[in-house]
Each structure stands twice: as C-alpha cells, then as structure tokens.
Write a protein that holds these residues in place. Structure first.
Motif, PDB file in Angstrom:
ATOM      1  N   ALA A   1      34.364  20.980  14.133  1.00 36.20           N
ATOM      2  CA  ALA A   1      35.482  21.860  14.383  1.00 36.20           C
ATOM      3  C   ALA A   1      36.944  21.272  14.856  1.00 36.20           C
ATOM      4  CB  ALA A   1      35.158  22.887  15.554  1.00 36.20           C
ATOM      5  N   LYS A   2      37.912  21.639  14.242  1.00 40.57           N
ATOM      6  CA  LYS A   2      39.022  21.094  14.499  1.00 40.57           C
ATOM      7  C   LYS A   2      40.045  21.943  15.447  1.00 40.57           C
ATOM      8  CE  LYS A   2      41.315  19.187  11.182  1.00 40.57           C
ATOM      9  NZ  LYS A   2      41.864  18.934  10.016  1.00 40.57           N
ATOM     10  N   LYS A   3      39.262  23.259  15.966  1.00 40.42           N
ATOM     11  CA  LYS A   3      40.068  23.886  17.063  1.00 40.42           C
ATOM     12  C   LYS A   3      38.887  24.234  18.054  1.00 40.42           C
ATOM     13  CE  LYS A   3      43.863  25.774  14.238  1.00 40.42           C
ATOM     14  NZ  LYS A   3      44.468  26.940  13.754  1.00 40.42           N
ATOM     15  N   ARG A   4      39.352  24.404  19.301  1.00 38.77           N
ATOM     16  CA  ARG A   4      38.267  25.027  20.169  1.00 38.77           C
ATOM     17  C   ARG A   4      37.968  26.385  19.836  1.00 38.77           C
ATOM     18  NH1 ARG A   4      36.000  23.557  24.547  1.00 38.77           N
ATOM     19  NH2 ARG A   4      37.129  21.530  24.624  1.00 38.77           N
ATOM     20  N   SER A   5      38.824  27.283  19.479  1.00 39.24           N
ATOM     21  CA  SER A   5      38.380  28.496  19.027  1.00 39.24           C
ATOM     22  C   SER A   5      37.417  28.537  17.979  1.00 39.24           C
ATOM     23  CB  SER A   5      39.697  29.175  18.773  1.00 39.24           C
ATOM     24  OG  SER A   5      40.470  28.656  17.994  1.00 39.24           O
ATOM     25  N   ALA A   6      37.745  27.587  16.910  1.00 37.21           N
ATOM     26  CA  ALA A   6      36.787  27.597  15.796  1.00 37.21           C
ATOM     27  C   ALA A   6      35.342  26.873  16.353  1.00 37.21           C
ATOM     28  CB  ALA A   6      37.251  26.659  14.861  1.00 37.21           C
ATOM     29  N   LEU A   7      35.324  26.287  17.349  1.00 32.00           N
ATOM     30  CA  LEU A   7      33.914  25.770  17.995  1.00 32.00           C
ATOM     31  C   LEU A   7      33.368  27.010  18.327  1.00 32.00           C
ATOM     32  CD1 LEU A   7      32.169  23.321  18.386  1.00 32.00           C
ATOM     33  CD2 LEU A   7      33.234  23.108  20.596  1.00 32.00           C
ATOM     34  N   ARG A   8      33.980  27.475  19.289  1.00 28.95           N
ATOM     35  CA  ARG A   8      33.188  28.827  19.965  1.00 28.95           C
ATOM     36  C   ARG A   8      32.692  29.717  18.954  1.00 28.95           C
ATOM     37  NH1 ARG A   8      37.481  28.443  23.928  1.00 28.95           N
ATOM     38  NH2 ARG A   8      38.875  29.696  22.891  1.00 28.95           N
ATOM     39  N   ALA A   9      33.485  30.131  17.842  1.00 30.79           N
ATOM     40  CA  ALA A   9      33.117  31.106  16.706  1.00 30.79           C
ATOM     41  C   ALA A   9      31.782  30.563  16.034  1.00 30.79           C
ATOM     42  CB  ALA A   9      34.182  31.338  15.967  1.00 30.79           C
ATOM     43  N   LEU A  10      31.942  29.304  15.713  1.00 27.97           N
ATOM     44  CA  LEU A  10      30.680  28.758  14.887  1.00 27.97           C
ATOM     45  C   LEU A  10      29.387  28.680  15.949  1.00 27.97           C
ATOM     46  CD1 LEU A  10      32.755  25.767  13.079  1.00 27.97           C
ATOM     47  CD2 LEU A  10      31.637  27.904  12.009  1.00 27.97           C
ATOM     48  N   HIS A  11      29.814  28.138  17.021  1.00 24.73           N
ATOM     49  CA  HIS A  11      28.482  28.276  18.027  1.00 24.73           C
ATOM     50  C   HIS A  11      27.941  29.535  18.110  1.00 24.73           C
ATOM     51  CE1 HIS A  11      29.397  24.241  20.414  1.00 24.73           C
ATOM     52  NE2 HIS A  11      28.676  24.120  19.100  1.00 24.73           N
ATOM     53  N   GLU A  12      28.832  30.574  18.248  1.00 26.90           N
ATOM     54  CA  GLU A  12      28.170  31.879  18.266  1.00 26.90           C
ATOM     55  C   GLU A  12      27.615  32.317  17.091  1.00 26.90           C
ATOM     56  OE1 GLU A  12      29.852  36.595  18.676  1.00 26.90           O
ATOM     57  OE2 GLU A  12      31.216  34.874  19.227  1.00 26.90           O
ATOM     58  N   GLN A  13      27.785  31.816  15.794  1.00 25.81           N
ATOM     59  CA  GLN A  13      27.090  32.061  14.440  1.00 25.81           C
ATOM     60  C   GLN A  13      25.676  31.268  14.546  1.00 25.81           C
ATOM     61  OE1 GLN A  13      28.976  31.684  10.558  1.00 25.81           O
ATOM     62  NE2 GLN A  13      30.966  31.798  11.736  1.00 25.81           N
ATOM     63  N   LEU A  14      25.713  30.251  15.255  1.00 22.07           N
ATOM     64  CA  LEU A  14      24.561  29.464  15.613  1.00 22.07           C
ATOM     65  C   LEU A  14      23.491  30.150  16.455  1.00 22.07           C
ATOM     66  CD1 LEU A  14      25.644  25.842  15.723  1.00 22.07           C
ATOM     67  CD2 LEU A  14      24.030  26.585  14.079  1.00 22.07           C
ATOM     68  N   ARG A  15      24.169  30.678  17.510  1.00 25.48           N
ATOM     69  CA  ARG A  15      23.260  31.290  18.519  1.00 25.48           C
ATOM     70  C   ARG A  15      22.974  32.874  17.886  1.00 25.48           C
ATOM     71  NH1 ARG A  15      27.302  29.973  22.112  1.00 25.48           N
ATOM     72  NH2 ARG A  15      28.411  32.155  21.838  1.00 25.48           N
ATOM     73  N   ASP A  16      23.495  33.457  16.905  1.00 30.36           N
ATOM     74  CA  ASP A  16      22.934  34.712  16.347  1.00 30.36           C
ATOM     75  C   ASP A  16      22.278  34.572  15.236  1.00 30.36           C
ATOM     76  OD1 ASP A  16      24.345  35.882  18.407  1.00 30.36           O
ATOM     77  OD2 ASP A  16      26.198  36.519  17.258  1.00 30.36           O
ATOM     78  N   LYS A  17      21.935  33.120  14.773  1.00 29.82           N
ATOM     79  CA  LYS A  17      21.273  32.695  13.568  1.00 29.82           C
ATOM     80  C   LYS A  17      21.885  33.207  12.211  1.00 29.82           C
ATOM     81  CE  LYS A  17      16.748  32.529  15.649  1.00 29.82           C
ATOM     82  NZ  LYS A  17      17.091  32.607  17.226  1.00 29.82           N
ATOM     83  N   GLY A  18      23.479  33.153  12.472  1.00 33.41           N
ATOM     84  CA  GLY A  18      24.123  33.706  11.273  1.00 33.41           C
ATOM     85  C   GLY A  18      24.681  32.578  10.373  1.00 33.41           C
TER      86      GLY A  18
END
Length: 317
Positions: A154-171
């Motif tokens: 991730a090149k932005k903290r907001s992107a990191l948060r959104a992508l981590h959420e996808q990982l948690r939600d198995k998306g």
C-alpha cells in the motif's frame, strides 16, 4: 565510515500518516537509527508533538506538528552497500502494477519481505530505497522468504486499511502454484486442519496440525500430472503461517524443496530438473482496488527455475 550532518526536522502529519504510533513513525522516518536511540529521544522529551512531550504510544493525528531532533547516523561506504544497491535496482524489474495507491511486485524467491532476524535487506526496505519520495509504503500481506510471486504493497494508509479489511472479510482471492510429491487425488479439493504455531529457541517458526491450533482451510485443484509429482493450485481461505506447506504435508503430498516440511528423497528425484528452491509461487491475487473500486486480478509469471522444472518433467512424460 562517514556521518550525516544532522538537522532539526519539522514534519506536519498528513491524513495518510495519521493513526500510527509516534515510535513506529520515527522508526520509519529515521532509517538506520537504533530503536534504543529512538526511545531515548522520546523519553528525554526531545521529540515534540505540537510543542508538547509525548509518550511512545501516542497516536498521531492529521495536522500534528512533529519536531524531530538532530540524530547523527553513521553511513556505510558506498562500496559496502553496492550488493544491496544492486538488489534494490533489481526490484524495479519485478513491479507488475503501480498507481497512486498500491504497488504490486513479483517477489523473487530467497528475498525476505522485510529485514530483521539477521537480515539487513527486505523487499519493503528495498522499495523504500527505490521510491525515496514515497511518504508511505507498507506491506499489505506477507510471503515466506522462499515463496515467490504476487506481493501487494500500500502507498497510502487509507489503502492499507481498506485492503486489510478485505483480508479480514476474506474478500481477497490468493492462488498459488505448488509442485507436490506423488499423485494428488482429484477428489481432494479441500484440506481443513487446525494449525498450531511454535517458536523454537532459535526463533525459527514451526507449524503443525493440532487440535489446539487455529481453524485453517485450503482449497486445492490439480493443474497437471507428472510421473511422480503433481502441479496443484492452492487457494488458502484462511491466512495462517506456512498454511499451504503444512496442509500439503498433512494430505501426504509435501511440496518440492521445502526445507522444513518436505521430503528429501522427493527433492533428490527432482534434482535433474535443475530445481533447487521451494516450488511454491503466488501466481495470482484478486482484490478490489481501494480507490477505484475496480476488481483487479494481478498475475505473476513463474521464474526461469520453476518453468525449467516443469518443462523437464513434461519431457520425462
């Protein structure tokens, strides 16, 4: 050895930098400075946020004014750094996709995702050296050192948060290719076995199937069959340490050249193919772009060693 001339730094925290602890922010900002020194300047009140003393666990907010005192850091001679600089330069050719929010890399086998545990160089350190203007670069997920393939940054903290959420939600869909011993049964499409991680005294991580472990699931699909081996696609549903490697072993089909969970006799059989590394490759990653909302599927080609091994096995058939 030479030393840099230190100066006071005054930094205004951006929205992307907000939310992280001041000690972690300083460790990223002051590359090469020992952790002990960072905690010392925090403890002595030399680091100020909005002209006030703060504790190491203070969480930065957007708009905070951070004063960083002069810190003298020894730099190595360029000649000593040249092998590392060559590694950094080689990462440029590994980039599969890059935009303002993310960077996707085809990580080479044998390169750790980050330094530590006696390793001075990792992919993330290399990318930060390659992109010195980037204010934020963080790993979204990890790959084992010997595993190659798609790695998302991730090149932005907001992107990191959104992508981590996808990982948690198995998306996020991860597809690996693995060469395993023997003939993988076509009907064996899912391995569900709880995994327990143990840390040895040496610091080495060893994972085993155990009723006391965390629920873990991997889906498998046969891609190609050879005389004494099978190429399988492995898609982890959960994201445990060494999950695919241990689940393949649990199914009775360890992965080629796995120095921790493998079969030496199987490795010796494969030696004529020229393979000498773990045959586990993150072949594709499917996810929703954190800014555009578009579904992306990024594929990473096999390296010459893996392609050569498969070609040799096909000729044997």
């Amino acid at each position: 050895m030479k030393t840099t001339s230190p100066t006071v730094q005054n930094v205004t925290i951006s929205a992307d930098q907000a939310g992280q602890r001041i000690d972690n922010f300083l460790r990223t900002r002051l590359k090469g400075v020992p952790k002990s020194m960072i905690y010392r300047i925090l403890r002595k009140g030399e680091v100020r946020v909005n002209k006030k003393r703060i504790k190491p666990d203070y969480k930065l907010e957007s708009g905070d004014e951070v004063r960083i005192p002069p810190v003298r850091v020894a730099e190595r001679d360029e000649s000593a750094l040249s092998p590392k600089l060559q590694k950094v330069a080689s990462l440029e050719a590994c980039i599969l996709h890059e935009d303002s929010a993310i960077l996707v890399l085809n990580k080479p086998s044998g390169t750790a995702v980050h330094g530590g545990s006696g390793l001075s160089f990792g992919v993330i350190e290399g990318l930060r050296a390659l992109r010195p203007e980037a204010r934020f670069l963080e790993l979204v997920h990890r790959l084992d050192r010997d595993t190659s393939g798609v790695l998302l940054v991730a090149k932005k903290r907001s992107a990191l948060r959104a992508l981590h959420e996808q990982l948690r939600d198995k998306g996020m869909q991860k597809d690996y290719l693995a060469l395993v011993r023997g003939s993988w049964p076509s009907h064996l499409k899912t391995v569900q076995a709880p995994l327990l991680k143990n840390i040895l005294q040496s610091g080495e991580r060893v994972v085993q199937v155990s009723a006391e472990g965390k629920p873990s699931e991997t889906q498998f699909k046969v891609e190609a069959r050879f005389s004494d081996a099978t190429l399988v696609k492995a898609s982890p549903i959960t994201g445990r340490t060494h999950q695919i490697r241990v689940h393949a072993l649990h199914a009775g089909h360890p992965i080629a050249f796995d120095d921790r969970y493998g079969d030496r006799d199987f490795d010796r059989q494969l030696a004529p193919t020229g393979l000498s590394r773990l045959f586990l490759h993150a072949a594709a990653l499917t996810f929703i772009h954190p800014v555009s909302g578009e579904t992306l599927r990024i594929e990473a080609p096999l390296d010459t060693g893996l392609k050569g091994c498969l070609a040799a096995l096909r000729t044997q058939l």
